[in-house]
Design an enzyme around this catalytic site. Sequence first.
Site: not given
Ligand code: NAD
Length: 493
Positions: A188, A263
């Site tokens: 996804k 992650e």
């Molecule tokens: P997010 O958590 O808002 O979204 C991530 C993914 O989760 C998206 O595909 C989104 O559609 C999906 N999602 C949203 N709601 C959901 C739900 N209820 N159930 C299942 N999936 C759902 O994060 P973002 O804003 O896309 O990315 C930024 C975040 O990602 C930051 O906190 C960043 O630090 C983190 N990040 C971590 C790493 C790592 O390796 N540790 C790498 C990249 C980004």
Amino acid sequence: MAAKLLPEVEKFLASAPLKGIVGGKDVSGASGETMATLDPGTGRPIAEFCCLTAEDVDRAVGAATHAFKKSGWATMRPNERGALLHRLADAVEKHKEVIGQLEALDAGKLPAHALGDVQNFIDTLRYFTEMALHVEHRTTLAVSGHEARTVRHAWGPCGFIFPWNFPFLLVGWGISPALAAGNTVVIKPAEDTPLSTIYLGRLAREIGIPDGVINVVPGTGSVAGSALSGHPGLRHMSFTGSPEVGRLVAQAAGHNLVPVKLELGGKGAAVVFEDVDIPGTAQKLVNAITFHTGQVCCDATRWLVHKAIYKDFVDECKARLRSVQVGYQMADGTGMGPVVNAKQRARVLGYLEKGKAQGAEAVLAGGAAEVSGHDGFYVKPALLAGTLDNVAAREEIFGPVAFLAQFGNEDEAIAMANDTDYGLANSVWTSDLARANRVAESMVAGNSWINAHNVFPRGVPYGGVNKSGMGGGVLSIETLLDYYRPQSVVRPL
Ligand code: NAD
């Protein structure tokens, strides 16, 4: 000025609304709903894509399950599977410019960085493909009175949910070990950046990866994401994104009793001692905070600086940040592109205001940036300073903003670095290597870097602790082994 598109990119975008890929077939989604993905640099739509529903996700997990059991993917010899995965890496390599351009447009990345991400995907896929050839699938155990062995099997269908900041690179980090071990996957992508993942799904089909081995379910988090993370048919779940959503994914995986890898975000510290080369260190930290406009989970966003050099160091950083050219990501000369969307820009600007309202000093004001001719989501780099109880020092901003604080000695620096709920990545900067190693090992986080920030050699595990993640990291032998289901076989003699 609009970006000049490669013919293959135009052809791909012209096939919009872009569909998901389930069991090797293009799928529009049961609801017929579509959504636009925007160019963050112009704010204009690039293409519509289909939003898949819970029903579609169910079909995708079904297709992945069927492929796992029937396509021969899981049972073929590792070198045969490896040949197919190398063929996929070859195809990505052949279309590197195309994927790079899609990624740059969709995520607001500088083209050189987007190309770097595509190369990273290729290298990661080849790395795990080669490593899987050497994994011992049966290990005899020397146990008195018994004939015993452990066996490694693939798990089955594995779910993956990705964020928008490194869409293609993270897909590579995630699915490569899973596929190399013989699992099937349902991916996804983030709704802001689905293009490169859909393109990958098509490439995989074209080059002969069996149908159902790689499924792509674009859509919203609340519908497609939540349906995937809660699907009882998955045997393994991996999520990269925010801690808030990570918690929901972990709850769903917990309910289904499925192993989960998280992650998550970070609030990394860079601890800068008084013996550093000030201009060189300032430049490296400026590069880190402006790289992909600060939308990097492991970034150094708290700069803890020894008081003896604080003023000189801050002056260097300010001057260097002021000279960063904010611009359209596809334009020549741009040093820092936009953030991904209007919500993210509002988040960055909001934290600057909240931080100042709680007493932080705006050392470099930042704020919204205007880029002539481009109505995208631009911000300027900013520096705040103050005490670490400030909201801008505690919460992840995910933009080009660093929070400065001073320390007087090593113990104080370690305590400050560890004064966070997160635990992803920190760095220590000093010419005293004994001190560097001491401080690095005292930091409570998955990764400590010395005289560098954002370092990811394959072979070194990368993962977070506390609010930054759990369930093992990525990029190492341990990651590959996570994608095998362990089993013991024992016969008393
Ligand atoms: P997010 O958590 O808002 O979204 C991530 C993914 O989760 C998206 O595909 C989104 O559609 C999906 N999602 C949203 N709601 C959901 C739900 N209820 N159930 C299942 N999936 C759902 O994060 P973002 O804003 O896309 O990315 C930024 C975040 O990602 C930051 O906190 C960043 O630090 C983190 N990040 C971590 C790493 C790592 O390796 N540790 C790498 C990249 C980004």
